[in-house]
Design an enzyme around this catalytic site. Structure first.
Site, PDB file in Angstrom:
ATOM      1  N   ASP A  98       0.855  -1.090  -0.169  1.00 54.45           N
ATOM      2  CA  ASP A  98      -0.220  -0.076  -0.164  1.00 54.45           C
ATOM      3  C   ASP A  98       0.597   1.487   0.174  1.00 54.45           C
ATOM      4  O   ASP A  98       2.245   1.554   1.304  1.00 54.45           O
ATOM      5  CB  ASP A  98      -1.222  -0.118   0.997  1.00 54.45           C
ATOM      6  CG  ASP A  98      -1.745  -1.118   1.587  1.00 54.45           C
ATOM      7  OD1 ASP A  98      -2.849  -0.718   1.239  1.00 54.45           O
ATOM      8  OD2 ASP A  98      -2.003  -2.073   1.652  1.00 54.45           O
ATOM      9  N   ALA A  99       0.268   1.907  -1.080  1.00 51.29           N
ATOM     10  CA  ALA A  99       1.388   3.467  -0.427  1.00 51.29           C
ATOM     11  C   ALA A  99       1.020   4.660   0.003  1.00 51.29           C
ATOM     12  O   ALA A  99       1.471   4.870   1.092  1.00 51.29           O
ATOM     13  CB  ALA A  99       0.765   4.244  -2.416  1.00 51.29           C
TER      14      ALA A  99
END
Length: 453
Positions: A98-99
């Site tokens: 995930d960013a």
């Protein structure tokens, strides 16, 4: 239970649990969503290692842990390679992370010494070396990810939130997991267009695919980006678009730079993107179709933890992970498959449609063929002759995702959101399964953007 329109557009049309959720918000801060990669040998990439480790072992590859905060995985790898003065191909990862999170994952660096790692100084990125190995990091070494997720801004009372969590937890326990949908970040929650780019690529319409990627605006993105896309959609002037697009839209600007020089070379424009991203477009469309297949199965009352004639069933390895070995369930083999499912040796799967993967049979097959007909797509369309390297052969994906070591802390006051509550969930998911898909069962968010998805 009403599913948000945005989720329906991603093919997620149902919940597994019928109890109401607790609402709330995830990712108010990056530290609220912690992801630590776990390999099949049990080793975990730690966000905060207890103490520096002595680098041991021998081999061509230096195995490191990459800790990133608020970074896209591919961009973080690119930046590390740049600082080390090496090509990106010398940096290998097991999976995307995930960013909008604080994440730790394993990476392998070819021909790099630990001393060189100390020279990598990047804001919100840390690299620390673990060991040398003759084997690079690759996806099949990945067991899954351990998550610690803080759900904030819960309006329900502590007692109501606690009871709702218990109710959902009980339903999922009885099911044996949750529907293994591809999650929101597979498509882009703020601008969910990745699968539509893939759809147009399967149709051979590269121009439309490129314009969707570049110029399809979203009401949820930054106004500067939205306005630049709207203008490009209106004028299709790539030179003007390059001037207007914000610097942080690096992938779009890379494509636009190419199109300024060669306005009709959409193949060349797509090839300005990293190969992993190029492949993601068709994979996202496969994911959308899979989500539709699974949603329709559930809506028709067909259980996802029981075998039907015509279903695919995949064997699990010693770690409980799906293998590429499978059977197709017949009337004669159904009882044997059911026994294997109950003993944890198999799991029901449905197709990721590709040029080498056909539909199920039986009732599930009818569901899949009807959806493909509506979409006007066939398995052979996933071979893209103009950009063959992105073609997608397809495969099978288990439709039930197990939850490992789920822990739930009691709700407490949320100091960041006065008069609201917060609750911490900890769990491990197998590779390929999405935390947000599990969290949606507990939260039942109606506004995905506001809820932090």
């Amino acid at each position: 239970m009403r599913v948000p329109r945005l989720e329906k557009e991603l093919g997620m049309e149902v919940y597994a649990s019928q109890f109401p959720g607790i609402g709330g918000r995830i990712r108010q801060f990056f530290e609220d969503f912690v992801v630590e990669e776990v390999l099949v040998d049990g080793s975990r990439a730690e966000v905060q290692p207890i103490e520096p480790r002595q680098v041991v072992g021998e081999g061509r590859y230096l195995i490191c842990v990459l800790v990133k905060r608020g970074w896209d995985t591919l961009l973080s790898v690119k930046e590390c390679a740049k600082r080390l003065g090496i090509g990106q191909k010398r940096v290998q990862i097991a999976g995307m992370k995930d960013a909008k999170a604080l994440t730790a994952q394993h990476v392998s660096l070819y021909g790099i010494d630990p001393e060189q790692i100390l020279q990598v100084k990047i804001k919100d990125i840390t690299l620390y070396p673990l060991r040398f190995s003759d084997e690079m990091v690759f996806p099949h070494l990945l067991f899954g990810n351990q998550f610690h997720v803080l759900i904030r801004a819960i309006s329900r009372s502590s007692s109501v939130a606690e009871q709702r969590i218990k109710n959902v937890q009980s339903e999922l326990l009885n099911l044996g997991g949750f529907p293994n949908f591809f999650g929101h970040q597979r498509f882009g929650t703020v601008r969910p267009i990745t699968h539509w780019v893939g759809k147009f690529l399967t149709q051979g319409d590269l121009e439309r695919a490129a314009l969707v990627f570049l110029a399809q605006p979203s009401p949820y993105e930054h106004p500067e980006a939205r306005e630049a896309r709207q203008q490009l959609q209106k004028t299709q002037d790539f030179k003007e678009g390059l001037r207007n697009f914000p610097e942080h839209l690096k992938y779009e600007r890379s494509m636009l730079s190419h199109l300024v020089k060669q306005p009709r070379d959409f193949v060349g424009a797509f090839r300005r993107l990293p190969l992993k991203l190029r492949k993601l477009f068709l994979q996202a469309y496969q994911s959308f179709l899979f989500n539709k297949f699974l949603s329709q199965r559930t809506q028709q009352g067909i259980l996802i933890n029981e075998a039907q004639t015509g279903d695919y069933a995949v064997y699990l390895d010693s770690h409980g992970l799906p293998t590429t070995n499978f059977v197709q369930v017949t009337a004669q083999s159904r009882s044997g498959v059911e026994e294997a499912l109950n003993e944890g040796r198999m799991r029901i799967a449905t197709p990721l449609i590709g040029f080498q993967q056909s539909c199920s049979e039986g009732v599930q097959g009818e569901i899949e063929r009807e959806i493909l007909e509506t979409e006007n797509v066939a398995p052979q369309h996933f071979y893209v002759s103009s950009i063959p390297e992105i073609s997608a052969p397809g495969g099978l994906r288990a439709i039930l995702a197990p939850i490992v070591n789920l822990s739930v802390e009691k709700p407490t006051k949320d100091s960041a959101n006065p008069s609201k509550r917060k609750v911490m969930l900890g769990f491990t998911l197998h590779r390929g399964s999405y935390a947000t898909v599990l969290l949606r069962e507990f939260m039942k968010p109606q506004d995905l953007i506001k809820a932090g998805f």
